[in-house]
Structures are given as C-alpha cells and as structure tokens.
Design an enzyme around this catalytic site. Structure first.
Site, short mmCIF file in Angstrom:
data_model
loop_
_atom_site.label_atom_id
_atom_site.label_comp_id
_atom_site.label_asym_id
_atom_site.label_seq_id
_atom_site.Cartn_x
_atom_site.Cartn_y
_atom_site.Cartn_z
N ARG A 1 -4.60 -3.89 -1.20
CA ARG A 1 -5.81 -3.71 -2.00
C ARG A 1 -6.72 -4.93 -1.93
O ARG A 1 -7.95 -4.80 -1.89
CB ARG A 1 -5.43 -3.38 -3.45
N SER B 1 2.69 9.22 -19.98
CA SER B 1 2.45 8.32 -21.12
C SER B 1 1.55 7.14 -20.75
O SER B 1 1.06 6.43 -21.64
CB SER B 1 3.78 7.80 -21.66
N ASP C 1 -0.85 6.26 -2.66
CA ASP C 1 0.04 5.12 -2.90
C ASP C 1 1.43 5.45 -2.34
O ASP C 1 2.05 6.45 -2.73
CB ASP C 1 0.12 4.89 -4.42
N ASP C 2 1.91 4.61 -1.44
CA ASP C 2 3.25 4.77 -0.86
C ASP C 2 3.39 6.06 -0.07
O ASP C 2 4.51 6.58 0.07
CB ASP C 2 4.35 4.73 -1.93
N ASP D 1 -1.78 3.21 1.17
CA ASP D 1 -1.80 1.74 0.98
C ASP D 1 -0.60 1.02 1.58
O ASP D 1 -0.58 -0.19 1.65
CB ASP D 1 -1.94 1.39 -0.50
N ASN D 2 0.42 1.79 1.98
CA ASN D 2 1.60 1.25 2.69
C ASN D 2 2.48 2.44 3.01
O ASN D 2 2.24 3.56 2.56
CB ASN D 2 2.35 0.18 1.87
N HIS E 1 3.66 7.20 -5.64
CA HIS E 1 4.47 6.08 -6.14
C HIS E 1 5.39 6.56 -7.26
O HIS E 1 5.05 7.49 -7.99
CB HIS E 1 3.51 4.99 -6.67
N CYS F 1 1.64 -2.79 -2.31
CA CYS F 1 0.37 -2.40 -2.93
C CYS F 1 -0.71 -3.49 -3.00
O CYS F 1 -1.80 -3.33 -2.47
CB CYS F 1 0.63 -1.90 -4.34
N HIS G 1 -4.42 -2.91 -9.67
CA HIS G 1 -3.30 -3.73 -9.20
C HIS G 1 -3.71 -5.05 -8.55
O HIS G 1 -3.05 -5.56 -7.64
CB HIS G 1 -2.39 -2.94 -8.25
N LYS H 1 8.38 1.06 3.24
CA LYS H 1 7.55 0.19 2.39
C LYS H 1 8.24 -1.16 2.20
O LYS H 1 9.45 -1.20 1.98
CB LYS H 1 7.36 0.86 1.03
N LYS I 1 -5.81 3.34 -9.66
CA LYS I 1 -5.01 2.10 -9.70
C LYS I 1 -5.79 0.88 -9.18
O LYS I 1 -6.39 0.92 -8.11
CB LYS I 1 -3.76 2.31 -8.85
CA LIG Z 1 1.86 1.17 -2.58
#
Ligand SMILES: [Ca+2]
Length: 426
Positions: free
Chosen positions: A68, A150, A24-25, A268-269, A203, A64, A121, A284, A119
């Site tokens: 996807r 968390s 991711d990212d 993804d980007n 991310h 994102c 999303h 991004k 993920k």
């Molecule tokens: Ca992303």
C-alpha cells in the site's frame, strides 16, 4: 475558435474517472479468469474479457502495508520507511509520514474528487488518516483487518471510520465498501473522480455474510466453529466482492460513464495457504512468485483493446505514474517516482522500458530482469528463469553464475539507494 463549453468538454475527456479496486490476500489462482473453477467471479472475468488481463503483475510487497505504501506513493515502499506490516499491537503510534506525496493528493490537485472506502493500513493514529493524505472521503478501517461484522481489529479496538472520526456502521464489511463506492460514483458523476476501493476480501477472519461475528466488544471472542468453515467462507468472501465489483461497473454503465472511466483491479499480495496461487510456489509473506505475482485487470472500453492478455511485467507502484498521466497531472517539483506509466502498453500495446525490479521483505530479497529472477534467502541465492520455470523449481545459480552475480550487484546498488537516509518504521 472553440467556445468555452467545448473547451471544458475537451478538458473533461482529458480527465477520465479512475476506479482502483484492490483485493486483499487474493492469490494468482483464486478467481475464474486465472483458472479457478470452484470460485465464481463473473464480474471480474467480464472486466478481463472486455479489457486487459496481466499474467506478470506484482504487488510491491508480499504483505499488506508495504504494497500500500508503494501503491500510494509510486515509489519503492522502503523510501517511505514501510517495509513490513504496520501491526495492530506493536505499531499503533507510527505510520506513513504525511510528507509522502500520494496519488490522491496529485489527483486532487488536478480537480479530482477523491474517495477511499475500505482498508488503509498505513497508520492507526488519526494523524496518519487517509483524510490527511489527499482523500476527500474515507469510510473504512485503518488496521490490517477487522471482523467483517463487528469491525473490531486484531487488537480488540473498534475500527470503523468516517474521515477523522470513528463512526460505527452496521453491515458486512465487503457490502459496506461496495455501497459507499456506488454512492460516491453517483454523487460525483458530473466531475472527475478517483475512487480507491481497497477491499478486505479475502483476508482473515474468514466470515461470510451470514456467519457470526468472532470479535466482540471489550475484547471478548465468540466461540469459533459456528460459521461455515474456512473453505466455504473463502469462496463466499470472494464471490461477494465480485458481486460488489459488478455493482460498481453497473453503476458506471447506468450513469453513462463507461467510456470515460478507467477501472483497474488487482490484489495486494499472494494468497495464504487457505487460497490458491495457481502454479506459483510460495504464499503471502514470501518472495517466491506466489507471494507477490497476483491477478490484475485493466478495463476501459474504447481505449483498452478487449480480450487482451499481456505478459509484460508491471508493479503496483506503476499505478501512480499511470493515474497521473491519465489525469494529465503535473508531479510536484522534486518528486521522483520509481514506477513507470503503463498507458503506452495499456492503450497501444507498446513495450515498457527495460528495467530491473526489486523486492525486499524480512530475510528475503528478489531481483527481476526479463525472465531472470534472483531469489536471495538469507545466505542462499537461487536463480530462476521464469519463462521456462514459473514454479521456480530449478535453481540455475551454478549454471549461470554471471547472471546471478550481475543481479546480486544490481540488488546491492538498489538497497543502498532506497535505504539511504531512511529509518524503517515497520
Ligand atoms: Ca494483504
């Protein structure tokens, strides 16, 4: 006449396992095999050395959710109504329609066990859950990002699921994704499986294994600044993901599945300003190359030639057709994919068909044909020759008006096609 056992064995070899890992990212300059010397990614680098590395692979979106949607459906994301980010605050009641056909559904129909760990999303509400889109098993989160410790999302909600229910689980997000991936492979080693591992790394929030949680229950936030800082966390986050990818590959090898398992890794980007897009312009969220040209590696010993580097252009939406072809799956009647099957280039180094490719996000549009790229930004259009000018510094729109006009015309035709009858949900 072959025995039933032999027929079944032949059939098994026709249905290789598929492992699709998406960061991711993660930017074009963020890992070792793309030139990063600070961040250590020996496991991804080993896949590149043992398989094929792409220099011209792109995510369908510069953010994102649209990437996807295209990856899952094999079509431009606009057709599914997902052109932007499904946000934690504004879009809690929308998502990708269940009528959209996903690669998981097609592979499941071909007898594959399907799992997603990480993920999603593509919708917060349980009605849009991946368990309703062809995945037998889901552990992970449905939002754009969770606190790595968390597992609370940006809007303050707990966001860790087991299929259709929220089931909390202790652990660092990246490690949990790896652990579930390994477990899935072990449990399904005797039949074809498709494992989709959409990682959270790299991310935000920028948190390493031993950094404190930032998002606490009941909307409370811990004080920032207790952790190691963004640059240190960024490096650790990628290195922990790489370590996890090493564990996935080790599991495949240990179970003797290496020669019947196709592994694909991508992002993804592009990276944000906290990461590196190498020589590319932009970040991004933009349609400069840095927004969507990202790392990608394909690995399949005995099938993909080791140490291959390809400069052929490929997109995330091509993976659906590729995986369906790998599995020997029939597409549902009436389903027309925009993506193409990459196997001829992956297995035989053949040229893919000539095509024009498109991106659209907020006020930007991009069109790609061979070396040419038209980048439309509001009222302005720039024309770049990416072979000579990867960094998109020299605008050739005035020098090459015929090319600029031809790409503009193709863009207009594409927009009217993909947006026909579509209501954009995000
Ligand atoms: Ca992303």
């Amino acid at each position: 006449m072959p025995s039933l056992g032999r027929l079944m064995a032949a059939n098994e070899t026709e249905r290789p396992n598929i492992i699709l890992i998406m960061a991711d990212d993660l930017g074009y300059g963020d890992i070792g095999c793309y030139g990063n010397e600070r961040i250590k990614t020996p496991n991804i680098d080993a896949l590149a050395r043992g398989g094929m590395r792409f220099t011209d692979y792109h995510s369908n979106g510069p953010v994102c959710s649209p990437t996807r949607a295209a990856l899952l459906t094999g079509r431009y994301q606009q057709r599914a109504g997902i052109e932007g980010v499904v946000t934690a605050a504004k879009h809690r009641h929308t998502g990708m329609a269940l009528e959209e056909v996903t690669f998981a559904e097609v592979l499941k129909g071909r007898g594959y066990a399907t799992g997603i760990f990480g993920k999603w999303h593509l919708g917060y509400s349980v009605e849009f859950n991946p368990a309703r889109q062809g995945f037998d098993e889901f552990r992970g989160y449905v939002s754009g990002n969770v606190d790595y410790h968390s597992h609370i999302d940006q809007a303050g909600y707990d966001d860790w699921w087991k299929n259709l229910e929220k089931v909390p689980e202790d652990g660092y997000c990246t490690d949990l994704i790896t652990r579930h991936g390994v477990d899935f492979i072990e449990r399904h080693k005797d039949k074809p499986f498709c494992l989709y591992l959409p990682h959270e790394s790299v991310h935000s929030p920028y948190q390493g294994r031993n950094d404190p949680p930032e998002r606490l229950p009941e909307g409370k936030k811990s004080k920032k600044g207790k952790g190691q800082g963004i640059a240190g966390a960024y490096k650790e986050m990628i290195e922990v993901m790489d370590e996890g990818i090493g564990r996935i590959v080790e599991t495949v090898k240990r179970l003797g599945l290496e020669r019947k398992t196709f592994i694909f890794f991508c992002s993804d980007n592009g990276a944000t300003k906290n990461g590196s897009n190498g020589a590319l312009a932009g970040f991004k969220g933009s349609l400069w190359e840095g927004g969507h040209r990202v790392p990608a590696v394909a690995y399949w010993p005995g099938k993909i030639k080791t140490g291959t580097v390809t400069d052929q252009t490929a997109l995330g939406m091509d993976l659906f057709a590729t995986m369906a072809s790998l599995a020997g799956a029939e597409l549902p009647a009436g389903l027309e994919l925009d993506g193409v099957n990459l196997l001829p280039m992956l297995l035989d180094n053949k040229q893919l068909p000539q095509r024009t490719l498109f991106w659209r996000y907020q006020k930007e549009r991009a069109v790609r044909k061979g070396p040419w790229k038209l980048l439309v930004q509001g009222e302005n259009a720039r024309l770049h020759n990416l072979t000579e000018d990867l960094g998109e510094k020299k605008n050739l729109a005035q020098a090459e008006p015929a090319m600029a006009k031809a790409l503009e015309d193709e863009l207009a035709a594409w927009e009217s096609d993909v947006l026909a009858g579509v209501e954009l949900k995000a």
